[in-house]
Design a protein around this motif. Structure first.
Motif, PDB file in Angstrom:
ATOM      1  N   LYS B 489      -8.642   8.620   2.828  1.00  0.00           N
ATOM      2  CA  LYS B 489     -10.188   6.971   2.441  1.00  0.00           C
ATOM      3  C   LYS B 489      -8.922   6.622   1.366  1.00  0.00           C
ATOM      4  O   LYS B 489     -10.010   5.972   0.896  1.00  0.00           O
ATOM      5  N   ARG B 490      -8.422   7.467   1.165  1.00  0.00           N
ATOM      6  CA  ARG B 490      -7.928   6.391  -0.415  1.00  0.00           C
ATOM      7  C   ARG B 490      -6.568   5.668  -0.017  1.00  0.00           C
ATOM      8  O   ARG B 490      -6.411   4.264  -0.674  1.00  0.00           O
ATOM      9  N   SER B 491      -5.951   5.421   0.735  1.00  0.00           N
ATOM     10  CA  SER B 491      -4.527   4.970   1.772  1.00  0.00           C
ATOM     11  C   SER B 491      -5.081   3.678   2.908  1.00  0.00           C
ATOM     12  O   SER B 491      -5.116   5.103   3.681  1.00  0.00           O
ATOM     13  N   GLU B 492      -4.538   2.592   2.950  1.00  0.00           N
ATOM     14  CA  GLU B 492      -4.548   2.034   4.135  1.00  0.00           C
ATOM     15  C   GLU B 492      -3.194   1.167   4.264  1.00  0.00           C
ATOM     16  O   GLU B 492      -3.113   0.394   3.483  1.00  0.00           O
ATOM     17  N   LEU B 493      -2.466   1.075   5.751  1.00  0.00           N
ATOM     18  CA  LEU B 493      -1.733   0.397   6.050  1.00  0.00           C
ATOM     19  C   LEU B 493      -2.320  -0.572   7.135  1.00  0.00           C
ATOM     20  O   LEU B 493      -2.908  -0.481   7.733  1.00  0.00           O
ATOM     21  N   GLN B 494      -2.396  -2.182   6.282  1.00  0.00           N
ATOM     22  CA  GLN B 494      -2.704  -3.181   7.434  1.00  0.00           C
ATOM     23  C   GLN B 494      -0.735  -3.993   8.486  1.00  0.00           C
ATOM     24  O   GLN B 494      -0.196  -4.033   7.439  1.00  0.00           O
ATOM     25  N   PHE B 495      -0.928  -4.353   9.503  1.00  0.00           N
ATOM     26  CA  PHE B 495       0.268  -5.251   9.312  1.00  0.00           C
ATOM     27  C   PHE B 495      -0.265  -6.077  11.060  1.00  0.00           C
ATOM     28  O   PHE B 495      -0.852  -5.743  11.525  1.00  0.00           O
ATOM     29  N   GLY B 496       0.041  -7.087  10.308  1.00  0.00           N
ATOM     30  CA  GLY B 496      -0.111  -8.425  11.651  1.00  0.00           C
ATOM     31  C   GLY B 496       0.984  -9.822  11.541  1.00  0.00           C
ATOM     32  O   GLY B 496       1.469  -9.348  11.439  1.00  0.00           O
ATOM     33  N   VAL B 497       0.978  -9.699  13.367  1.00  0.00           N
ATOM     34  CA  VAL B 497       1.846 -10.317  13.052  1.00  0.00           C
ATOM     35  C   VAL B 497       1.338 -12.080  14.610  1.00  0.00           C
ATOM     36  O   VAL B 497       0.534 -11.401  15.074  1.00  0.00           O
ATOM     37  N   ARG B 498       1.610 -12.533  14.484  1.00  0.00           N
ATOM     38  CA  ARG B 498       1.181 -14.180  14.921  1.00  0.00           C
ATOM     39  C   ARG B 498       2.384 -14.656  15.509  1.00  0.00           C
ATOM     40  O   ARG B 498       3.398 -15.004  14.534  1.00  0.00           O
ATOM     41  N   TYR B 499       1.574 -15.455  16.445  1.00  0.00           N
ATOM     42  CA  TYR B 499       3.026 -16.221  17.205  1.00  0.00           C
ATOM     43  C   TYR B 499       1.998 -17.766  17.323  1.00  0.00           C
ATOM     44  O   TYR B 499       0.805 -17.868  17.749  1.00  0.00           O
ATOM     45  N   ASP B 500       2.609 -18.860  17.075  1.00  0.00           N
ATOM     46  CA  ASP B 500       1.956 -20.018  17.565  1.00  0.00           C
ATOM     47  C   ASP B 500       3.052 -21.261  17.460  1.00  0.00           C
ATOM     48  O   ASP B 500       3.800 -21.561  17.453  1.00  0.00           O
ATOM     49  N   TYR B 501       2.125 -22.361  18.066  1.00  0.00           N
ATOM     50  CA  TYR B 501       3.019 -23.200  19.373  1.00  0.00           C
ATOM     51  C   TYR B 501       2.114 -24.545  18.494  1.00  0.00           C
ATOM     52  O   TYR B 501       0.844 -24.172  18.655  1.00  0.00           O
ATOM     53  N   SER B 545       3.119  -9.750   8.571  1.00  0.00           N
ATOM     54  CA  SER B 545       2.716  -9.808   7.461  1.00  0.00           C
ATOM     55  C   SER B 545       2.080  -8.378   7.289  1.00  0.00           C
ATOM     56  O   SER B 545       1.882  -7.591   8.275  1.00  0.00           O
ATOM     57  N   ILE B 546       2.471  -7.493   6.130  1.00  0.00           N
ATOM     58  CA  ILE B 546       2.341  -5.941   5.975  1.00  0.00           C
ATOM     59  C   ILE B 546       1.774  -5.893   4.864  1.00  0.00           C
ATOM     60  O   ILE B 546       2.234  -6.318   3.433  1.00  0.00           O
ATOM     61  N   GLY B 547       0.521  -4.606   5.080  1.00  0.00           N
ATOM     62  CA  GLY B 547      -0.248  -5.173   3.769  1.00  0.00           C
ATOM     63  C   GLY B 547      -0.444  -3.559   3.467  1.00  0.00           C
ATOM     64  O   GLY B 547      -0.293  -2.422   3.952  1.00  0.00           O
ATOM     65  N   TYR B 548      -0.373  -3.127   1.916  1.00  0.00           N
ATOM     66  CA  TYR B 548      -0.456  -1.589   1.926  1.00  0.00           C
ATOM     67  C   TYR B 548      -1.940  -1.893   0.540  1.00  0.00           C
ATOM     68  O   TYR B 548      -1.915  -2.188  -0.658  1.00  0.00           O
ATOM     69  N   ASN B 549      -2.750  -0.645   1.020  1.00  0.00           N
ATOM     70  CA  ASN B 549      -3.985  -0.926  -0.187  1.00  0.00           C
ATOM     71  C   ASN B 549      -4.085   1.522  -0.333  1.00  0.00           C
ATOM     72  O   ASN B 549      -3.903   1.867   0.371  1.00  0.00           O
ATOM     73  N   TYR B 550      -3.990   0.943  -1.592  1.00  0.00           N
ATOM     74  CA  TYR B 550      -4.363   2.541  -2.525  1.00  0.00           C
ATOM     75  C   TYR B 550      -5.491   2.646  -3.297  1.00  0.00           C
ATOM     76  O   TYR B 550      -5.176   1.273  -4.790  1.00  0.00           O
ATOM     77  N   SER B 551      -6.459   3.404  -3.364  1.00  0.00           N
ATOM     78  CA  SER B 551      -7.645   2.825  -3.988  1.00  0.00           C
ATOM     79  C   SER B 551      -7.803   4.903  -4.857  1.00  0.00           C
ATOM     80  O   SER B 551      -7.627   5.847  -3.839  1.00  0.00           O
ATOM     81  N   LEU B 552      -7.819   4.677  -6.109  1.00  0.00           N
ATOM     82  CA  LEU B 552      -7.840   6.216  -6.608  1.00  0.00           C
ATOM     83  C   LEU B 552      -9.255   6.047  -7.391  1.00  0.00           C
ATOM     84  O   LEU B 552      -9.727   4.974  -7.475  1.00  0.00           O
ATOM     85  N   GLU B 553      -9.425   6.952  -8.157  1.00  0.00           N
ATOM     86  CA  GLU B 553     -11.006   6.438  -8.650  1.00  0.00           C
ATOM     87  C   GLU B 553     -10.963   5.749  -9.506  1.00  0.00           C
ATOM     88  O   GLU B 553     -12.216   4.399  -9.632  1.00  0.00           O
ATOM     89  N   LYS B 554     -10.336   4.527 -10.093  1.00  0.00           N
ATOM     90  CA  LYS B 554     -10.461   3.888 -11.204  1.00  0.00           C
ATOM     91  C   LYS B 554      -9.342   2.803 -10.598  1.00  0.00           C
ATOM     92  O   LYS B 554      -9.205   1.856 -11.771  1.00  0.00           O
ATOM     93  N   TRP B 555      -8.374   3.268  -9.660  1.00  0.00           N
ATOM     94  CA  TRP B 555      -7.907   2.532  -9.673  1.00  0.00           C
ATOM     95  C   TRP B 555      -7.980   1.456  -8.076  1.00  0.00           C
ATOM     96  O   TRP B 555      -8.286   2.436  -7.439  1.00  0.00           O
TER      97      TRP B 555
END
Lengths: 164, 812
Positions: B489-501, B545-555
């Motif tokens: 519930k507290r931590s989530e990892l995100q990963f994305g990739v994109r190709y453009d032309y 892009s790689i992202g990480y979220n972490y939530s503690l009660e107050k953080w």
């Protein structure tokens, strides 16, 4: 509370980091100068140039680091569209429509490595072209100066172009 | 109900059982449709008239109750309220509630915290979200100016009504503006280009700070401004809103009228907006335009008046599984440029003509008309799969008018054989077609997939006497996949990739007049010069892009690292003409490589009851930033011998961040500090060691805000004072000048009153309270020493009306 302290010290650290970041590289922040006050400077504001004659363009350019190039642009001011950068205004003729006005836009190099350069440039003004004689009257004499870093300064002079 | 919810329910029962039997209590959890906790929901208990607000976990509790029957009411803005009766005969009763989103947004006051928080937890980038109430309370000269107060957001202004968004120092084509899911496309490379967006027609704004190319495509290298028109009318209702706005500084008058209705699944709304304003006033008698001094008449910045007329229609169908919405809009404006500082050189103007009235618009001025047709359709396949299709067509038609002035060797007298009006300086006509397909798929309880394809085709045509960019056609297409995985519930990892032309084709352009050119043998001859050749360039890129979220009660901590890219635009590849705002000559470079950016973002938020602190530092590196470099050269064939600026590429490093501090002093008084800092430096090229142009100086806003639920007959009254302190900017690059620091005070107050059962929202504002003369380093007019607008009183009155309020008179 501990974590709060951490946050504050983190913020402080960032502030500190930024305030310490004074640029060591010397960066030129000075614009070059166009000096029209020197002895025999020509043309100055309200001077007259004559068709079919040659005059010597004499001004002093200076810069703290290195001069770049300059350009001279002469175009009509029959519609009073422009004014001078100098303090004194000149008497202008009545507004009129151009028929065959004189126009000249030329850029000139300044020898490399100069911090000061006095021009001594001979410019000949023809009295007409294939469309006939050039219009006499109020003209604008525009000087633009750059230094090597890309700083620039302009002077705009009101002049008259007449027949001798 | 999913598993987590049942689990939550069980733990609650256990919890309540484990408590002693000494008192009667009601407690529970409020969740949304997705069983996610709803913090901030109001829970009211009758007949004891006790009220509370759910905490961050969505929990609430009433203690010390007597045995008996109670009515419980749970409400949350944007959700259908729940009302129920509870028989309390046990020591503690657990009452859990699930609220569902209600389409009733009509009289919504503030879409607060909940969405904001959810969105912040969902993305590892830093996001700011505001609604229309915020815009009303902080109304600026344009929509973007109204966002100026947000941390990390500034504006690049020219005059009073044209502002470009700047996110952490990046602007122009490095910030994407999205309106109703479609990228807003106009001539955003131009300094004088505002945004063809009606600020009355927007009710939610999301600002993504940092590179968001992944979801938004090529230009989002600096950030995204996502504008939404989201409010839907109530079921079986008819209603509307009238907005009236007045500003004293430029005698601005504005009104916007919206009508809306809904019959079950079909809804429609229309809006018309009219704005009219005069020249704006600055606290100075004269300005120094480079070496030229121009006197101002009665402090008016000559010829900066303008007008705007906008029309919108918004309609569609809302079904449980399918939603399809159409937006049709046309935004038309005419606005003057400061007459002394537009063209090839600073100009003398006919003061008798220009100063006769502060409301008339003379040359030079621009007219812009922006038409949009957008359809967004949404389909819920099943519980796990959702599809969205966005289709858009836009036409941007811009004309710039000024008295005919021969550039270089243009004939002094305009020949009557040409197809265009001699006073038409430039004209751009751009058609843009956009198509996006997005899908969102729940892979399992913990993982979510978002994927999509976006494409856009642009066709730009030019006309007029002056040349700056060529006609061009551009196609871009990109595909992305984005996976988020929750470890807990507290931590989530995100990963994305994109190709453009992308492919761009620019057309050749030849002067309509001849210029003298020097031949190899030294003679001169007259020739029709080619300003732009044909350019065909293709670009492709992989961003991630790689992202990480972490939530503690107050953080709440988020970190993101990513690579973004941007295709060079036609202006950067093929410009060859005069910039009329700074009397320079700009030259493109057809060899430019696509711009790439690497960025690291961090966000730390601490929130506990009264206090909330957020810090969002970033570090950013461009190996090849596209930069318009002022050189030591002069042009000789166009304009009047102007200094030449070349597009080049250099290595650029940038870092900075924002600080946000909020403290609830007492229930009705809130203190706030918003600070921002940016540092940029060119690491290579001719301007090595210099900063980037228009670098915002460090600034901070210290704010105190008083807010209550009700004072006598005024609902939600508020009063705020913003003290803005901005440091000097001595970190400059040609042709800028150092700008002194300044301090400005802005203040506002307002609230809602009811007159004969009619609700009226009033907001008043005073900007630049002490009429301080100061310069804004990120204003285009800073270069010509025009100070910022003087004191400005702003009034906005918004009156919503609907058939619900006059039930007795009208049949529905």
């Amino acid at each position: 509370m501990k974590s709060l302290k951490f946050l504050f010290s983190f913020a402080f650290l960032i502030l500190l980091l930024n305030s310490c970041e004074k640029d060591d590289d010397e960066i030129d922040q000075e614009k070059p100068k166009i000096n029209l006050e020197i002895d025999g400077a020509f043309p100055v504001n309200c001077d007259t140039l004559y068709f079919g004659e040659t005059f010597t363009f004499k001004v002093l350019f200076s810069d703290n680091a290195e001069l770049g190039s300059y350009s001279i642009d002469v175009h009509h001011n029959f519609d009073h569209h422009t004014h001078t950068t100098e303090v004194n205004e000149c008497d202008l003729e009545e507004i009129k429509d151009p028929v065959n006005p004189y126009v000249s836009i030329v850029d000139y190099d300044i020898p490399e490595g100069k911090t000061s350069y006095e021009t001594s440039l001979e410019i000949t003004i023809p009295s007409g072209d294939e469309n006939g004689e050039f219009d006499r009257g109020d003209y604008h004499f525009f000087i633009s100066l750059t230094d090597k870093e890309g700083w620039s300064t302009q002077k705009g002079l009101s002049i008259k172009m007449m027949d001798r | 109900m999913n598993k987590a919810f049942v689990l939550l329910l069980c733990t609650n029962i256990l919890y309540s059982l484990s408590l002693g039997q000494s008192q009667f209590a009601i407690r529970g959890v409020v969740v949304d449709e997705n069983s996610k906790a709803l913090p901030g929901a109001t829970v009211f208990l009758e007949p004891v008239n006790k009220g509370t607000i759910t905490d961050e976990a969505g929990k609430f509790e009433f203690r010390k109750l007597d045995k008996g029957r109670y009515n419980i009411k749970i409400t949350f803005v944007g959700y259908a309220p729940i009302s129920d009766s509870i028989w309390l005969d046990d020591a503690a009763v657990v009452y859990n509630a699930q609220l569902s989103v209600s389409p009733v947004y009509l009289e919504e006051v503030v879409v607060k915290d909940n969405y904001k928080e959810m969105r912040k937890k969902e993305t590892a980038l830093n996001v700011e979200i505001v609604d229309d109430a915020y815009v009303r309370q902080n109304l600026g000269g344009s929509l973007m100016k109204s966002l100026d107060r947000l941390p990390g957001v500034t504006t690049l202004d020219i005059g009073s009504g044209h502002s470009k968004p700047v996110i952490r120092g990046l602007s122009f084509n490095r910030v994407v503006v999205v309106e109703n899911s479609i990228k807003h496309e106009a001539q955003q490379w131009g300094a004088d280009h505002g945004l063809e967006v009606d600020q009355y027609a927007i009710d939610r704004i999301e600002v993504i700070k940092g590179p968001a190319s992944l979801m938004y495509g090529s230009d989002a290298i600096g950030g995204v401004i996502d504008l939404k028109n989201r409010k839907l009318p109530e079921v079986n209702s008819l209603g509307g809103t009238i907005d009236l706005t007045g500003k004293t500084n430029n005698d601005f008058l504005g009104t916007s009228l919206a009508l809306q209705g809904r019959k079950n699944w079909f809804f429609a709304s229309i809006r018309a907006t009219l704005l009219d304003y005069g020249d704006y006033k600055v606290p100075t008698d004269s300005v120094d335009i480079y070496s030229y001094r121009a006197a101002l008449h009665k402090n008016h910045l000559r010829n900066t008046a303008g007008e705007e007329q906008n029309l919108h229609a918004f309609f569609g169908v809302i079904q449980k599984k399918i939603q399809s919405k159409f937006y049709v809009s046309n935004v038309t404006s005419k606005s003057g440029f400061f007459a002394n500082a537009h063209g090839l050189e600073p100009r003398s103007v006919d003061t008798d003509l220009h100063d006769k009235s502060s409301r008339d618009i003379h040359y030079p001025y621009q007219t812009v008309s922006h038409f949009k047709l957008i359809n967004t359709s949404y389909y819920q396949w099943d519980d796990r799969l959702q599809l969205e299709l966005d289709l858009g067509g836009q036409r941007n038609f811009r004309q710039e008018w000024s008295q005919y002035v021969s550039h270089g060797y243009m004939p002094a007298v305009f020949p009557d054989t040409l197809s265009f009006n001699p006073d038409l300086e430039r004209q751009f006509e751009k058609y843009v077609y956009t198509g996006n397909l997005k899908l969102s798929y729940e892979l399992n309880d913990k993982a979510n997939l978002k994927a999509g394809v976006s494409s856009e085709y642009q066709d730009n045509r030019i006309d007029g006497r002056g040349f700056i960019i060529p006609a061009y056609q551009q196609l871009t297409i990109g595909g992305y996949a984005f996976v988020s995985h929750a470890f807990s519930k507290r931590s989530e990892l995100q990963f994305g990739v994109r190709y453009d032309y992308g492919h761009i084709h620019t057309e050749a352009y030849r002067d309509w007049f001849s210029s003298p050119v020097t031949l190899t043998d030294g003679d001169t001859s007259a020739a029709y010069l080619q300003r732009a050749g044909v350019i065909n360039r293709s670009f492709s890129n992989v961003s991630w892009s790689i992202g990480y979220n972490y939530s503690l009660e107050k953080w709440l901590v988020n970190a993101n690292v990513g690579k973004s890219f941007r295709m060079p635009i036609a202006k950067e590849l093929a410009a060859n003409g005069v910039n009329y705002h700074r009397f320079s000559y700009e030259v493109g470079n057809s060899e430019l490589s696509p711009e790439v950016s690497y960025q690291f973002d961090l966000g730390v938020t601490y929130g506990s009851g009264k206090l909330s602190i957020g810090l969002s530092p970033f570090f950013n590196y461009f190996p090849n930033y596209i930069y318009l470099n002022p050189s030591s050269d002069h042009d000789r064939l166009y304009g009047n011998g102007n200094q030449v600026y070349y597009y080049t590429q250099s290595k650029v490093m940038r870092y900075g961040g924002e600080l946000h501090f909020q403290y609830q002093l007492i229930k009705s008084i809130q203190l706030e500090i918003v600070g921002e800092y940016i540092y940029s430096k060119q690491l290579s090229g001719e301007k090595k060691g210099y900063t980037l142009p228009f670098s915002p100086p460090p600034s901070a806003i210290f704010s105190i805000r008083y807010q209550k639920q009700k004072i006598r007959f005024i609902e939600t009254p508020y009063l705020f004072v913003d003290y803005k302190a901005t440091a000097a900017q001595n970190n400059i690059v040609p042709p800028e000048e150092p700008t002194d620091g300044y301090q400005v005070i802005n203040t506002g107050l307002g609230g809602t009153i009811s007159l004969f059962h009619q609700q009226i929202n009033i907001s008043l504002q005073v900007q630049n309270l002490f009429n301080t003369k100061y310069f804004n380093h990120t204003s285009y007019y800073r270069l010509i020493n025009v100070p910022e607008p003087g004191r400005n009183f702003i009034v906005n009155v918004s009156i919503p009306f609907s058939t619900k309020q006059t039930k007795n008179n009208n049949k529905q």
